[in-house]
Design a protein around this motif. Structure first.
Motif, short mmCIF file in Angstrom:
data_model
loop_
_atom_site.label_atom_id
_atom_site.label_comp_id
_atom_site.label_asym_id
_atom_site.label_seq_id
_atom_site.Cartn_x
_atom_site.Cartn_y
_atom_site.Cartn_z
N UNK A 19 0.82 -1.22 0.00
CA UNK A 19 0.00 0.00 0.00
C UNK A 19 0.85 1.26 0.00
N UNK A 20 1.92 1.27 0.78
CA UNK A 20 2.79 2.45 0.83
C UNK A 20 3.52 2.66 -0.51
N UNK A 21 3.94 1.58 -1.14
CA UNK A 21 4.61 1.70 -2.44
C UNK A 21 3.63 2.20 -3.50
N UNK A 22 2.38 1.73 -3.44
CA UNK A 22 1.37 2.19 -4.39
C UNK A 22 1.06 3.67 -4.18
N UNK A 23 0.96 4.08 -2.93
CA UNK A 23 0.68 5.49 -2.63
C UNK A 23 1.84 6.39 -3.06
N UNK A 24 3.05 5.96 -2.82
CA UNK A 24 4.21 6.75 -3.22
C UNK A 24 4.31 6.84 -4.75
N UNK A 25 4.03 5.73 -5.43
CA UNK A 25 4.05 5.74 -6.89
C UNK A 25 2.97 6.65 -7.47
N UNK A 26 1.77 6.59 -6.89
CA UNK A 26 0.69 7.45 -7.36
C UNK A 26 0.98 8.92 -7.12
N UNK A 30 1.50 11.71 -10.07
CA UNK A 30 0.69 12.92 -10.13
C UNK A 30 1.57 14.17 -10.15
N UNK A 31 2.69 14.14 -9.44
CA UNK A 31 3.62 15.28 -9.49
C UNK A 31 4.17 15.48 -10.90
N UNK A 32 4.56 14.39 -11.54
CA UNK A 32 5.08 14.49 -12.90
C UNK A 32 3.99 15.00 -13.85
#
Length: 83
Positions: A19-26, A30-32
């Motif tokens: 979950x943390x990896x998915x949140x960080x990737x999302x 979104x920043x990019x």
């Protein structure tokens, strides 16, 4: 190797890590995406006044209700005087 050994010993941490990896990737994607939009301006040297090149007919917010753009006469006078 040490991190994966810890995950194999404590298998209840695997969903948390996913979950943390998915949140960080999302968040990073979104920043990019946000930096590639035309509303975000990072180069102030080539375009010091980016608000003058914005198209007033294109909404720059997520939700625009009853947007009406009218030129301001005082602002036009100031622009003519400073150019």
């Amino acid at each position: 190797i040490n991190f994966f050994q810890l995950l194999m010993k404590k298998k209840e941490l695997i969903p948390l890590v996913l979950f943390m990896a998915t949140a960080a990737g999302g968040a990073s994607s979104f920043d990019v995406y946000s930096l590639q939009k035309s509303d975000v301006i990072l180069d102030r040297k080539r375009n010091p006044e980016p608000w003058e090149t914005m198209d007033p007919s294109v909404p720059s917010k997520l939700i625009t209700i009853n947007q009406e753009w009218k030129p301001i006469e005082e602002l036009r006078k100031v622009r003519r005087a400073t150019k």
